[in-house]
Scaffold this motif. Sequence first.
Motif, PDB file in Angstrom:
ATOM      1  N   GLU A   9     -43.550  14.899 -23.406  1.00 40.95           N
ATOM      2  CA  GLU A   9     -44.213  13.632 -23.101  1.00 40.95           C
ATOM      3  C   GLU A   9     -45.179  13.726 -21.926  1.00 40.95           C
ATOM      4  O   GLU A   9     -44.995  14.497 -20.998  1.00 40.95           O
ATOM      5  CB  GLU A   9     -43.176  12.558 -22.801  1.00 40.95           C
ATOM      6  CG  GLU A   9     -42.343  12.852 -21.551  1.00 40.95           C
ATOM      7  CD  GLU A   9     -41.259  11.817 -21.322  1.00 40.95           C
ATOM      8  OE1 GLU A   9     -41.257  11.195 -20.241  1.00 40.95           O
ATOM      9  OE2 GLU A   9     -40.406  11.637 -22.212  1.00 40.95           O
ATOM     10  N   ASN A  10     -46.227  12.894 -22.007  1.00 40.03           N
ATOM     11  CA  ASN A  10     -47.203  12.764 -20.929  1.00 40.03           C
ATOM     12  C   ASN A  10     -47.797  14.107 -20.492  1.00 40.03           C
ATOM     13  O   ASN A  10     -47.940  14.393 -19.298  1.00 40.03           O
ATOM     14  CB  ASN A  10     -46.582  12.044 -19.720  1.00 40.03           C
ATOM     15  CG  ASN A  10     -46.516  10.540 -19.928  1.00 40.03           C
ATOM     16  OD1 ASN A  10     -47.355   9.945 -20.583  1.00 40.03           O
ATOM     17  ND2 ASN A  10     -45.499   9.911 -19.365  1.00 40.03           N
ATOM     18  N   LEU A  48     -53.631  10.269  -8.857  1.00 39.68           N
ATOM     19  CA  LEU A  48     -52.906   9.607  -9.937  1.00 39.68           C
ATOM     20  C   LEU A  48     -52.385  10.626 -10.935  1.00 39.68           C
ATOM     21  O   LEU A  48     -53.152  11.397 -11.511  1.00 39.68           O
ATOM     22  CB  LEU A  48     -53.832   8.600 -10.636  1.00 39.68           C
ATOM     23  CG  LEU A  48     -54.405   7.515  -9.722  1.00 39.68           C
ATOM     24  CD1 LEU A  48     -55.434   6.682 -10.464  1.00 39.68           C
ATOM     25  CD2 LEU A  48     -53.289   6.629  -9.164  1.00 39.68           C
ATOM     26  N   VAL A  49     -51.074  10.600 -11.149  1.00 42.14           N
ATOM     27  CA  VAL A  49     -50.430  11.573 -12.033  1.00 42.14           C
ATOM     28  C   VAL A  49     -49.714  10.831 -13.151  1.00 42.14           C
ATOM     29  O   VAL A  49     -49.147   9.757 -12.952  1.00 42.14           O
ATOM     30  CB  VAL A  49     -49.449  12.476 -11.240  1.00 42.14           C
ATOM     31  CG1 VAL A  49     -48.388  11.649 -10.543  1.00 42.14           C
ATOM     32  CG2 VAL A  49     -48.815  13.515 -12.138  1.00 42.14           C
ATOM     33  N   LEU A  50     -49.748  11.410 -14.351  1.00 44.06           N
ATOM     34  CA  LEU A  50     -49.148  10.787 -15.524  1.00 44.06           C
ATOM     35  C   LEU A  50     -47.730  11.311 -15.729  1.00 44.06           C
ATOM     36  O   LEU A  50     -47.520  12.447 -16.137  1.00 44.06           O
ATOM     37  CB  LEU A  50     -50.013  11.060 -16.759  1.00 44.06           C
ATOM     38  CG  LEU A  50     -51.483  10.620 -16.635  1.00 44.06           C
ATOM     39  CD1 LEU A  50     -52.225  10.853 -17.945  1.00 44.06           C
ATOM     40  CD2 LEU A  50     -51.591   9.164 -16.198  1.00 44.06           C
ATOM     41  N   ASN A  84     -37.450  15.405 -11.975  1.00 49.23           N
ATOM     42  CA  ASN A  84     -36.263  16.159 -12.403  1.00 49.23           C
ATOM     43  C   ASN A  84     -36.146  16.347 -13.909  1.00 49.23           C
ATOM     44  O   ASN A  84     -35.847  17.448 -14.384  1.00 49.23           O
ATOM     45  CB  ASN A  84     -34.990  15.465 -11.898  1.00 49.23           C
ATOM     46  CG  ASN A  84     -34.923  15.358 -10.387  1.00 49.23           C
ATOM     47  OD1 ASN A  84     -35.920  15.545  -9.703  1.00 49.23           O
ATOM     48  ND2 ASN A  84     -33.760  15.040  -9.860  1.00 49.23           N
ATOM     49  N   ARG A  85     -36.338  15.280 -14.683  1.00 52.55           N
ATOM     50  CA  ARG A  85     -36.064  15.342 -16.118  1.00 52.55           C
ATOM     51  C   ARG A  85     -37.109  16.125 -16.891  1.00 52.55           C
ATOM     52  O   ARG A  85     -36.770  16.874 -17.811  1.00 52.55           O
ATOM     53  CB  ARG A  85     -35.948  13.919 -16.692  1.00 52.55           C
ATOM     54  CG  ARG A  85     -35.666  13.873 -18.195  1.00 52.55           C
ATOM     55  CD  ARG A  85     -35.466  12.451 -18.693  1.00 52.55           C
ATOM     56  NE  ARG A  85     -36.659  11.635 -18.540  1.00 52.55           N
ATOM     57  CZ  ARG A  85     -37.634  11.557 -19.463  1.00 52.55           C
ATOM     58  NH1 ARG A  85     -37.554  12.262 -20.590  1.00 52.55           N
ATOM     59  NH2 ARG A  85     -38.685  10.784 -19.251  1.00 52.55           N
ATOM     60  N   THR A  86     -38.379  15.961 -16.559  1.00 56.53           N
ATOM     61  CA  THR A  86     -39.434  16.527 -17.405  1.00 56.53           C
ATOM     62  C   THR A  86     -40.203  17.689 -16.775  1.00 56.53           C
ATOM     63  O   THR A  86     -41.263  18.069 -17.285  1.00 56.53           O
ATOM     64  CB  THR A  86     -40.437  15.433 -17.820  1.00 56.53           C
ATOM     65  OG1 THR A  86     -41.025  14.848 -16.636  1.00 56.53           O
ATOM     66  CG2 THR A  86     -39.764  14.341 -18.621  1.00 56.53           C
ATOM     67  N   PHE A  90     -38.711  20.730 -22.973  1.00 58.15           N
ATOM     68  CA  PHE A  90     -38.771  20.182 -24.326  1.00 58.15           C
ATOM     69  C   PHE A  90     -38.604  21.285 -25.365  1.00 58.15           C
ATOM     70  O   PHE A  90     -37.831  21.152 -26.311  1.00 58.15           O
ATOM     71  CB  PHE A  90     -40.116  19.467 -24.517  1.00 58.15           C
ATOM     72  CG  PHE A  90     -40.258  18.767 -25.834  1.00 58.15           C
ATOM     73  CD1 PHE A  90     -39.796  17.469 -26.000  1.00 58.15           C
ATOM     74  CD2 PHE A  90     -40.862  19.393 -26.923  1.00 58.15           C
ATOM     75  CE1 PHE A  90     -39.917  16.816 -27.216  1.00 58.15           C
ATOM     76  CE2 PHE A  90     -40.991  18.751 -28.142  1.00 58.15           C
ATOM     77  CZ  PHE A  90     -40.507  17.456 -28.294  1.00 58.15           C
ATOM     78  N   GLN A  91     -39.335  22.363 -25.124  1.00 57.17           N
ATOM     79  CA  GLN A  91     -39.269  23.514 -26.042  1.00 57.17           C
ATOM     80  C   GLN A  91     -39.931  24.695 -25.349  1.00 57.17           C
ATOM     81  O   GLN A  91     -40.962  24.544 -24.686  1.00 57.17           O
ATOM     82  CB  GLN A  91     -39.999  23.175 -27.348  1.00 57.17           C
ATOM     83  CG  GLN A  91     -39.811  24.183 -28.457  1.00 57.17           C
ATOM     84  CD  GLN A  91     -40.435  23.672 -29.755  1.00 57.17           C
ATOM     85  OE1 GLN A  91     -40.022  22.651 -30.290  1.00 57.17           O
ATOM     86  NE2 GLN A  91     -41.440  24.372 -30.242  1.00 57.17           N
ATOM     87  N   GLU A  92     -39.366  25.864 -25.505  1.00 51.54           N
ATOM     88  CA  GLU A  92     -39.854  27.043 -24.793  1.00 51.54           C
ATOM     89  C   GLU A  92     -41.322  27.329 -25.089  1.00 51.54           C
ATOM     90  O   GLU A  92     -42.060  27.806 -24.224  1.00 51.54           O
ATOM     91  CB  GLU A  92     -38.989  28.254 -25.151  1.00 51.54           C
ATOM     92  CG  GLU A  92     -39.365  29.537 -24.419  1.00 51.54           C
ATOM     93  CD  GLU A  92     -39.267  29.431 -22.907  1.00 51.54           C
ATOM     94  OE1 GLU A  92     -40.058  30.113 -22.215  1.00 51.54           O
ATOM     95  OE2 GLU A  92     -38.411  28.665 -22.413  1.00 51.54           O
ATOM     96  N   SER A  93     -41.769  27.016 -26.300  1.00 56.63           N
ATOM     97  CA  SER A  93     -43.160  27.296 -26.672  1.00 56.63           C
ATOM     98  C   SER A  93     -44.159  26.484 -25.854  1.00 56.63           C
ATOM     99  O   SER A  93     -45.351  26.804 -25.832  1.00 56.63           O
ATOM    100  CB  SER A  93     -43.380  27.026 -28.161  1.00 56.63           C
ATOM    101  OG  SER A  93     -43.132  25.673 -28.479  1.00 56.63           O
ATOM    102  N   PHE A  94     -43.687  25.433 -25.176  1.00 60.37           N
ATOM    103  CA  PHE A  94     -44.576  24.597 -24.360  1.00 60.37           C
ATOM    104  C   PHE A  94     -44.530  24.971 -22.883  1.00 60.37           C
ATOM    105  O   PHE A  94     -45.080  24.263 -22.043  1.00 60.37           O
ATOM    106  CB  PHE A  94     -44.205  23.114 -24.524  1.00 60.37           C
ATOM    107  CG  PHE A  94     -44.493  22.557 -25.891  1.00 60.37           C
ATOM    108  CD1 PHE A  94     -45.795  22.353 -26.312  1.00 60.37           C
ATOM    109  CD2 PHE A  94     -43.455  22.239 -26.747  1.00 60.37           C
ATOM    110  CE1 PHE A  94     -46.064  21.841 -27.572  1.00 60.37           C
ATOM    111  CE2 PHE A  94     -43.704  21.716 -28.006  1.00 60.37           C
ATOM    112  CZ  PHE A  94     -45.023  21.514 -28.423  1.00 60.37           C
TER     113      PHE A  94
END
Length: 245
Positions: free
Chosen positions: A18-19, A47-49, A56-58, A82-86
């Motif tokens: 996300e984001n 400004l950060v999205l 911590n979570r993302t 989220f996934q290692e490929s990212f």
Amino acid sequence: MTQIINFAHRGASAVCPENTMVAFRKALELGATGIETDVQMAKDGKLVLIHDESVNRTTNGQGWVKDYTFDEIQQLDAGSWFQESFRGEHLPSLEELLLLTKDKETIINIELKNGIIQYPELEERVIATIRSFGMEDRIVISSFNHYSLVKCKSIAPEIRTGILYMEGLYEPWEYAKTVSADALHANKYAVLPEWIEEAKANGIVYHPFTVNDSEEMKRLIVAKVAGIITDHPDRLHHLLQIEGA
């Protein structure tokens, strides 16, 4: 018929972290006509999205967004959770998203995340950034902090605003008028066809969130909401093509 806006919630967040820019680009590939995102402010005012007040979570970092400079935030890995490929994806700036969409017709829903942490001049900085891209007519600013929305309208009456709320707000279209809001960003459970009609009669539109089930999407399409916020823009895109909405 006016096209229902297909808002990708934090980008294509069902299939991408996300984001992130990869999530925003994927959303456009999947048929999104709008992108919903969250904005906060780094220690140096940039400004950060990001949705959460902490990283911590993302990301692979720890701590509050407000305690990092933007350059420090850029060094965090915002993809591998989220996934290692990212791995290696970073948290983008608002400017990066507006640059991506400036030459498209995409509507951008910017949620101000200032309910827990009161970022000084967040409204002014967001509006100045929007104006620097000349995108005032393509933006909806939303927030659970309705005082913030009033402030936004006082600074930039030409930019649309949407009040975020959960269930149980009585005659929300009347309340929206008190804060000069243009849209109701209601929890999906707080949207009924007769309310949509009443709001429309009062010049207020509905953009419910977060709608991922196809049957719920169909119900809202038939009820003629103005936009739907979803993690699955491809699913909604398919239904909108079928319904011709």
